[in-house]
Design a protein around this motif. Sequence first.
Motif, PDB file in Angstrom:
ATOM      1  N   VAL A 148       0.839  -1.200   0.000  1.00  0.00           N
ATOM      2  CA  VAL A 148       0.000   0.000   0.000  1.00  0.00           C
ATOM      3  C   VAL A 148       0.876   1.254   0.000  1.00  0.00           C
ATOM      4  CG1 VAL A 148      -1.646   1.305   1.400  1.00  0.00           C
ATOM      5  CG2 VAL A 148      -1.899  -1.183   1.154  1.00  0.00           C
ATOM      6  N   ALA A 149       1.927   1.221   0.817  1.00  0.00           N
ATOM      7  CA  ALA A 149       2.798   2.399   0.919  1.00  0.00           C
ATOM      8  C   ALA A 149       3.451   2.703  -0.432  1.00  0.00           C
ATOM      9  CB  ALA A 149       3.864   2.165   1.989  1.00  0.00           C
ATOM     10  N   MET A 151       2.325   1.905  -3.394  1.00  0.00           N
ATOM     11  CA  MET A 151       1.320   2.399  -4.331  1.00  0.00           C
ATOM     12  C   MET A 151       1.012   3.866  -4.047  1.00  0.00           C
ATOM     13  SD  MET A 151      -0.259   1.100  -6.953  1.00  0.00           S
ATOM     14  CE  MET A 151      -0.806  -0.596  -6.983  1.00  0.00           C
ATOM     15  N   LEU A 152       1.006   4.222  -2.774  1.00  0.00           N
ATOM     16  CA  LEU A 152       0.701   5.608  -2.412  1.00  0.00           C
ATOM     17  C   LEU A 152       1.854   6.557  -2.721  1.00  0.00           C
ATOM     18  CD1 LEU A 152      -1.394   5.336   0.875  1.00  0.00           C
ATOM     19  CD2 LEU A 152      -2.116   6.305  -1.313  1.00  0.00           C
ATOM     20  N   TYR A 161      -4.357  11.415  -2.070  1.00  0.00           N
ATOM     21  CA  TYR A 161      -4.446  10.993  -0.670  1.00  0.00           C
ATOM     22  C   TYR A 161      -4.219  12.195   0.245  1.00  0.00           C
ATOM     23  CZ  TYR A 161      -3.877   8.104   3.491  1.00  0.00           C
ATOM     24  OH  TYR A 161      -4.028   7.547   4.730  1.00  0.00           O
ATOM     25  N   PRO A 166     -11.119  10.853  -2.491  1.00  0.00           N
ATOM     26  CA  PRO A 166     -11.239   9.391  -2.377  1.00  0.00           C
ATOM     27  C   PRO A 166     -10.498   8.633  -3.484  1.00  0.00           C
ATOM     28  CG  PRO A 166     -13.377  10.444  -2.113  1.00  0.00           C
ATOM     29  CD  PRO A 166     -12.421  11.520  -2.563  1.00  0.00           C
ATOM     30  N   ILE A 167      -9.803   7.574  -3.090  1.00  0.00           N
ATOM     31  CA  ILE A 167      -9.181   6.644  -4.038  1.00  0.00           C
ATOM     32  C   ILE A 167      -9.824   5.290  -3.764  1.00  0.00           C
ATOM     33  CG2 ILE A 167      -7.028   5.541  -4.776  1.00  0.00           C
ATOM     34  CD1 ILE A 167      -5.550   7.883  -3.302  1.00  0.00           C
ATOM     35  N   ALA A 168     -10.520   4.741  -4.748  1.00  0.00           N
ATOM     36  CA  ALA A 168     -11.132   3.421  -4.545  1.00  0.00           C
ATOM     37  C   ALA A 168     -10.027   2.369  -4.555  1.00  0.00           C
ATOM     38  CB  ALA A 168     -12.148   3.130  -5.640  1.00  0.00           C
TER      39      ALA A 168
END
Lengths: 415, 415
Positions: A148-149, A151-152, A161, A166-168
């Motif tokens: 996740v990190a 990707m962010l 973010y 919102p990010i689905a």
Amino acid sequence: MSDVDEQLQVLTHGVADIQPYDEFERRLRQVAAGERPPLRVKFGIDPTSTDIHVGHAVVLRKLAEFQRFGHTAVLIIGGFTAQVGDPSGKSATRPRLTAEQVTANAEKYLAQVRLVLRDAPLEIRDNREWLAEMTLADVLGLTSHMTVARMLERSDFAERYAAQTPIAISEFLYPLLQARDSVAVHADVELGGTDQTFNLLAGRGLQEAAGQEPQCVLTMPLIEGLDGSAKMSKSYGNTIGITDDAADMYGKAMRVRDGLIVKYLRLATDLPRAEVDDIAARLADGRLHPRDAKRRLARELVALYHSPDAAQAAQDRFDVQFRERGVPDDIPTVVLAGERWFLPSLLQTAQLVTSGSEARRMVAQGAVRLDGEVLTDATAEYDLGRLDGSVLQVGKRRFARLQADNSRTSVDGNG
Amino acid sequence: MSDVDEQLQVLTHGVADIQPYDEFERRLRQVAAGERPPLRVKFGIDPTSTDIHVGHAVVLRKLAEFQRFGHTAVLIIGGFTAQVGDPSGKSATRPRLTAEQVTANAEKYLAQVRLVLRDAPLEIRDNREWLAEMTLADVLGLTSHMTVARMLERSDFAERYAAQTPIAISEFLYPLLQARDSVAVHADVELGGTDQTFNLLAGRGLQEAAGQEPQCVLTMPLIEGLDGSAKMSKSYGNTIGITDDAADMYGKAMRVRDGLIVKYLRLATDLPRAEVDDIAARLADGRLHPRDAKRRLARELVALYHSPDAAQAAQDRFDVQFRERGVPDDIPTVVLAGERWFLPSLLQTAQLVTSGSEARRMVAQGAVRLDGEVLTDATAEYDLGRLDGSVLQVGKRRFARLQADNSRTSVDGNG
């Protein structure tokens, strides 16, 4: 110059980045030495867009250069994601297409692609072939290899973010699907715009997890619109379509911002690296007038997508029309800031008329021209991109050269 | 008292939270009025664990209470995720089981579940039924209804993200799969521990997206181990298994920390709310000695999982053994901090021997007892959870009551 050195000179021309470069060079040398088959060079396209402009063509032309040296162009049609769209229905950028629409779009797209790519070595694959049959268990496997990190860290996700947009979670899957394509086709190299760097690198991770040699990643710079705005888009009237007719293509190229001439020559034409460098040097020290560099750009573009003869003919016709329009050399330049221009306002702003009623009267009389073309609709509106670089004329003696305000910015990417 | 009021009194006893409460009450009233069928009350279990302890049983017993009022217990066996495991192979908490292992575990688990649940109304479903056939397109649909930011609000993810501990994207899918189960079984209510609140609420979102009435969420508090540590786990020796024999169960219950007696009575036994409240009040003002409350707890537990007769017999035997062991009332209490104790060190720390060699000699002579049981292995090691509340004895006159240091904390949840 050995074949590999020539390949390196051509293939690295204009690129933004190659990762990892050593590996890229090593693979080219292995192929040349007969130690491995020609490289499989992947480029993925989205069948939601069907009109290719010179911005899209930058990467396609790089792909064609690989073909020229015998490497295999592997063109991936993103049929799966186009058919799925955004299942929440919230995103306009991911419309859901039917299987028939995907096929129709892909055909239309491929017809244009063939204006750039060679017929061989070429492999065209639709990712429905491997993505449609993926199960939940496969998806869990795919998503276990990315954090996740990480990707962010992708800049657009990081910005959204931070801005609490919102990010689905589904949006986190799309880059991995694109990466999955690299595994499916055993890509040695993947090409893309610099905005795709993250996604292309994700392919390396999945290939490693699948026991494959990870692909090298070659990114090309994004090309600005004719008006200098970051977003090149047909709807802004600031681009050149690769299927535009010769006269249109030539005329549009003549409207490109002076500061972009070299970039267009380097990324959008086949002019060799040395010649582009020479033009850049001569423009920089004033030995070459931007207008002449622009004429060269316009000729190169038409020669590329039509023929050298067509290029010469387009140039001749452009020059004649320009003379016939009798545009004096010293007409005033009007800087425009707004994005959309209502014709009467435009005429007033350019001080070619003194009132809205005079503007409408002049249009009714057929006395108003834009780049020589008579305008007949006094209620028409024009995008700034269309107006930038154009000549607006009222009657025989009133002229203004229109120019978009350089301080405008746009951050939407290369659409 | 109307039936619904009775249901509310029983069903809300001991709960941590019910969301939304109004809706929960409304549904119970609708069922009572014949306006809707009995509620479908979902509880999902993970077939990787097969031994049920009283901590696990807290939610199962709440589920049995719903059955008592005619509602349907819908028990979901998480066969899919157990079979997939953690595809990256990095997680010990998500081992990959074969289909046969899942089936075997589920059978073993269900045999124990039946000690708590009624045979009807009961529906047992394996989520392989609907998850195994999910396609990538289905997964994209599922993941489009949850945002990354919302998922990162889940406390464990928030902590790991803040601590830069990697979170695989696949981990974001598991809560959604659990939520998907609620859609598949049309759950009206879902039960779980407080650590599951986020996942249970995710089910509401997916049900709404699927056009269903979103489930109510009922959470139960997590129950600490006998020694007061947050993690109740068989490997710590600080729990009571629901299949433990009567004497064992009674003896373990007598070791529970004083401060946990009321919580155990409320969450782990069938003692009615009013009686628990009364015991709590009498303990608080000193009218009831903790030892007597503990005897009640031990009897209630054995009565629940064995029979009232077995409970009385276990108590009688415990009392006799205690007397036979001749443990004086005023033996010293030794507070222990370490997690694992080597028997000779334990004996020295408790000041029952003066040297390691004396310790070994005493063990060899069969003079060392733990809760009356002769210890024969001088190299044995004991978990603190096992020792807490026990009586260690050397010869006929040397005793020590062992107690774990209260300041120890553990945050691993209810394992």
